[in-house]
Design a protein around this motif. Structure first.
Motif, PDB file in Angstrom:
ATOM      1  N   THR A  51       0.429  -0.654   0.262  1.00  0.00           N
ATOM      2  CA  THR A  51      -0.402   0.321  -0.239  1.00  0.00           C
ATOM      3  C   THR A  51       0.524   1.569   0.044  1.00  0.00           C
ATOM      4  N   ASN A  55       1.722   1.209  -4.778  1.00  0.00           N
ATOM      5  CA  ASN A  55       0.247   0.755  -4.812  1.00  0.00           C
ATOM      6  C   ASN A  55      -0.029   1.249  -6.234  1.00  0.00           C
ATOM      7  N   CYS A  57      -2.673   1.045  -9.260  1.00  0.00           N
ATOM      8  CA  CYS A  57      -3.934   0.935  -9.452  1.00  0.00           C
ATOM      9  C   CYS A  57      -4.947  -0.054  -7.592  1.00  0.00           C
ATOM     10  N   CYS A  58      -4.566   1.062  -6.752  1.00  0.00           N
ATOM     11  CA  CYS A  58      -4.824   0.391  -5.354  1.00  0.00           C
ATOM     12  C   CYS A  58      -5.192  -0.805  -5.200  1.00  0.00           C
ATOM     13  N   PHE A  61      -3.687  -1.681  -1.649  1.00  0.00           N
ATOM     14  CA  PHE A  61      -4.738  -0.802  -0.577  1.00  0.00           C
ATOM     15  C   PHE A  61      -5.715  -2.413  -0.824  1.00  0.00           C
ATOM     16  N   TYR A  92      -3.915 -10.224  -4.497  1.00  0.00           N
ATOM     17  CA  TYR A  92      -3.995  -9.264  -4.741  1.00  0.00           C
ATOM     18  C   TYR A  92      -2.155  -8.306  -4.143  1.00  0.00           C
TER      19      TYR A  92
END
Length: 142
Positions: A51, A55, A57-58, A61, A92
């Motif tokens: 994060t 980071n 494209c997020c 997060f 992710y």
């Protein structure tokens, strides 16, 4: 309460065992879980690093959100949902780490290709020579 006014039972004296005291009945066994599987990981530290660094494209997060959900479900005892959130956080994090490594790598490759192209182009600009930077900037002037 004054020590002089307290009467001890006849079979007990201070700092000794009482004969009438209840004796332990044996050992106690506590079962900590029947499955033997370890609880799912939450990947929280990895998610925080993804994060805070680039980071793209997020993705980092999103990994952080699923890591927190996995930790919450693990604390509530819902290990099946915690495992699902843990798997999503892991993927992710893998995607975010891939992008975090790919973007600087692409920048270095593009810089090297630019320098190789300028060195082999017509007129052969000496980019690292005395007038190299001025010749390079003339390419972009009108």
């Amino acid at each position: 309460m004054d020590n002089h006014s307290y009467n001890f039972p006849s079979d007990c004296t201070p700092l000794t065992n009482c004969k009438s005291a209840r004796k332990p009945a044996g050992s106690t066994v506590v079962n900590m879980g029947g499955s033997g599987k370890s609880p799912p990981r939450d990947y929280l530290i990895w998610s925080l690093c993804n994060t805070l660094y680039v980071n793209f494209c997020c993705l980092g997060f999103m990994a952080l959100i699923y890591s927190i959900k996995a930790r919450d479900q693990k604390t509530q005892g819902n290990l099946q949902l915690a495992q699902e959130c843990s798997d999503k956080a892991k993927w992710y994090n893998i995607l975010a780490a891939g992008w975090n490594l790919l973007i600087p790598l692409l920048a270095v490759v593009l810089l090297v290709l630019l320098l190789v192209h300028l060195g082999s182009s017509q007129g052969s600009f000496d980019f690292f020579g005395e007038d190299g930077f001025q010749n390079f900037m003339k390419l972009f002037s009108w």
